[in-house]
Design a protein around this motif. Structure first.
Motif, PDB file in Angstrom:
ATOM      1  N   VAL A   1      19.226 -28.343 -67.504  1.00  0.00           N
ATOM      2  CA  VAL A   1      18.703 -26.993 -67.348  1.00  0.00           C
ATOM      3  C   VAL A   1      19.736 -26.034 -67.922  1.00  0.00           C
ATOM      4  CG1 VAL A   1      17.940 -25.242 -65.707  1.00  0.00           C
ATOM      5  CG2 VAL A   1      17.421 -27.656 -65.280  1.00  0.00           C
TER       6      VAL A   1
ATOM      7  N   ASP B   1      20.614 -22.050 -69.634  1.00  0.00           N
ATOM      8  CA  ASP B   1      20.167 -20.661 -69.714  1.00  0.00           C
ATOM      9  C   ASP B   1      19.401 -20.471 -71.013  1.00  0.00           C
ATOM     10  OD1 ASP B   1      21.400 -19.988 -67.340  1.00  0.00           O
ATOM     11  OD2 ASP B   1      23.138 -19.040 -68.285  1.00  0.00           O
ATOM     12  N   LYS B   2      18.319 -19.711 -70.938  1.00  0.00           N
ATOM     13  CA  LYS B   2      17.553 -19.400 -72.145  1.00  0.00           C
ATOM     14  C   LYS B   2      18.323 -18.393 -72.989  1.00  0.00           C
ATOM     15  CE  LYS B   2      13.121 -20.522 -70.255  1.00  0.00           C
ATOM     16  NZ  LYS B   2      11.759 -20.180 -69.993  1.00  0.00           N
TER      17      LYS B   2
ATOM     18  N   ILE C   1      14.653 -25.931 -56.730  1.00  0.00           N
ATOM     19  CA  ILE C   1      13.972 -25.282 -57.861  1.00  0.00           C
ATOM     20  C   ILE C   1      14.160 -23.767 -57.826  1.00  0.00           C
ATOM     21  CG2 ILE C   1      12.388 -27.187 -58.325  1.00  0.00           C
ATOM     22  CD1 ILE C   1      10.175 -25.634 -56.913  1.00  0.00           C
TER      23      ILE C   1
ATOM     24  N   ARG D   1      17.258 -23.309 -59.677  1.00  0.00           N
ATOM     25  CA  ARG D   1      17.130 -23.801 -61.056  1.00  0.00           C
ATOM     26  C   ARG D   1      17.962 -25.044 -61.314  1.00  0.00           C
ATOM     27  NH1 ARG D   1      17.550 -21.062 -66.153  1.00  0.00           N
ATOM     28  NH2 ARG D   1      16.266 -22.769 -66.839  1.00  0.00           N
TER      29      ARG D   1
ATOM     30  N   TYR E   1      16.414 -27.665 -61.517  1.00  0.00           N
ATOM     31  CA  TYR E   1      15.402 -28.300 -62.360  1.00  0.00           C
ATOM     32  C   TYR E   1      14.494 -27.217 -62.920  1.00  0.00           C
ATOM     33  CZ  TYR E   1      16.796 -32.270 -59.478  1.00  0.00           C
ATOM     34  OH  TYR E   1      17.523 -33.224 -58.835  1.00  0.00           O
ATOM     35  N   ASP E   2      13.919 -27.471 -64.078  1.00  0.00           N
ATOM     36  CA  ASP E   2      12.903 -26.581 -64.618  1.00  0.00           C
ATOM     37  C   ASP E   2      11.545 -26.980 -64.064  1.00  0.00           C
ATOM     38  OD1 ASP E   2      14.336 -24.743 -66.220  1.00  0.00           O
ATOM     39  OD2 ASP E   2      14.516 -26.213 -67.832  1.00  0.00           O
TER      40      ASP E   2
ATOM     41  N   ARG F   1       5.934 -20.127 -62.109  1.00  0.00           N
ATOM     42  CA  ARG F   1       7.225 -19.449 -62.169  1.00  0.00           C
ATOM     43  C   ARG F   1       7.678 -19.064 -60.773  1.00  0.00           C
ATOM     44  NH1 ARG F   1       5.712 -13.471 -64.180  1.00  0.00           N
ATOM     45  NH2 ARG F   1       3.993 -13.272 -62.741  1.00  0.00           N
TER      46      ARG F   1
ATOM     47  N   SER G   1      13.760 -18.247 -64.432  1.00  0.00           N
ATOM     48  CA  SER G   1      14.018 -19.035 -65.642  1.00  0.00           C
ATOM     49  C   SER G   1      14.507 -18.162 -66.793  1.00  0.00           C
ATOM     50  CB  SER G   1      12.774 -19.819 -66.061  1.00  0.00           C
ATOM     51  OG  SER G   1      11.767 -18.952 -66.551  1.00  0.00           O
ATOM     52  N   HIS G   2      14.403 -16.840 -66.643  1.00  0.00           N
ATOM     53  CA  HIS G   2      14.880 -15.910 -67.670  1.00  0.00           C
ATOM     54  C   HIS G   2      16.163 -15.197 -67.249  1.00  0.00           C
ATOM     55  CE1 HIS G   2      11.320 -16.528 -70.083  1.00  0.00           C
ATOM     56  NE2 HIS G   2      10.571 -16.310 -69.016  1.00  0.00           N
TER      57      HIS G   2
ATOM     58  N   GLN H   1      21.934 -18.637 -64.823  1.00  0.00           N
ATOM     59  CA  GLN H   1      22.079 -19.467 -63.634  1.00  0.00           C
ATOM     60  C   GLN H   1      23.233 -18.993 -62.757  1.00  0.00           C
ATOM     61  OE1 GLN H   1      21.505 -23.803 -64.404  1.00  0.00           O
ATOM     62  NE2 GLN H   1      21.193 -23.074 -66.510  1.00  0.00           N
TER      63      GLN H   1
END
Length: 174
Positions: free
Chosen positions: A14, A16-17, A75, A78, A80-81, A86, A95-96, A99
Motif C-alpha cells: 500500500v 501513497d498515491k 483498513i 490503510r 490494505y487497499d 471508500r 486512500s487519497h 499514510q
C-alpha cells in the motif's frame, strides 16, 4: 511484539498515491461508503459495508474470532487497499491522503497491551523525549496522573513481567 514486528516487516504494497495530501481532521467522523474488502484468498470480509461513526461516538467491535474486527481497524489505517468503496474521514477519502498523516491522527489500543521492561518513563516516552510536565499532562488526560504520582518512584517505577504489575486497563492507558 509479534504484532508490532509484523507491521514493520510487512511489504509495502500500500503506497501513497501521487499527489496524496495530508489528512485534515476537523470533527473525526469516519464513514465506510460501500466498502468491499477481501484478503488475497478472495473470500470477502466485507461486502458493500456502509457504516458512519460520528464525531464523539464510542464504538466497540464485538464478534467471533475471524469476524473482521481487526480488519475493520486495519483498513481504516490503510494497512490494505479496498477492493471497492471508500473510507472517508471528515469527507476525505483516506486512500487519497498520506499514510503518515492518517496514522498520526488515530490511536489504537490493542486488546492485550504490553509494556516493555524498564520504568514507566521509558514506556510512556519511548521516542518523543517529552518533559515530565508534558508526560503528566498526558497522564491527566487519561486519569492516571494521581496513580503514577502515588507510585514509589513515580515515572521511575519499574515495569515488570511485561507490565503485569499493572492492571490491563492501566496498561492500555499507558
Amino acid at each position: 511484539i509479534a504484532d508490532g514486528v509484523s507491521i514493520i516487516v510487512r511489504s509495502h504494497d500500500v503506497l501513497d498515491k501521487v499527489g496524496a495530501k495530508p489528512l485534515q481532521v476537523t470533527k473525526g467522523e469516519v464513514q465506510f461508503d460501500h466498502v468491499t474488502f477481501a484478503y488475497g484468498n478472495g473470500m470477502p470480509v466485507f461486502t458493500n459495508l456502509n457504516v458512519t461513526i460520528r464525531s464523539g461516538d464510542r464504538v466497540g467491535l464485538v464478534g467471533f474470532s475471524g469476524s473482521g474486527k481487526t480488519t475493520f481497524t486495519n483498513i481504516i489505517l490503510r494497512m490494505y487497499d479496498l477492493n471497492a468503496g471508500r473510507i472517508l474521514i471528515d469527507g476525505q477519502d483516506v486512500s487519497h491522503t498520506t499514510q503518515n498523516s492518517l496514522r498520526n491522527q488515530i490511536s489504537l489500543i490493542p486488546q492485550d497491551p504490553m509494556l516493555f521492561h524498564g520504568n514507566l518513563r521509558d514506556n510512556l516516552d519511548r521516542f518523543q523525549e517529552k518533559s515530565d510536565a508534558e508526560i503528566f499532562d498526558a497522564l491527566r488526560n487519561v486519569h492516571l496522573a494521581d496513580f503514577v504520582s502515588d507510585l514509589p518512584g513515580g515515572l521511575a517505577a519499574q515495569v515488570k513481567d511485561n507490565g503485569y504489575n499493572f492492571s490491563q486497563g492501566q496498561r492500555q492507558l499507558f
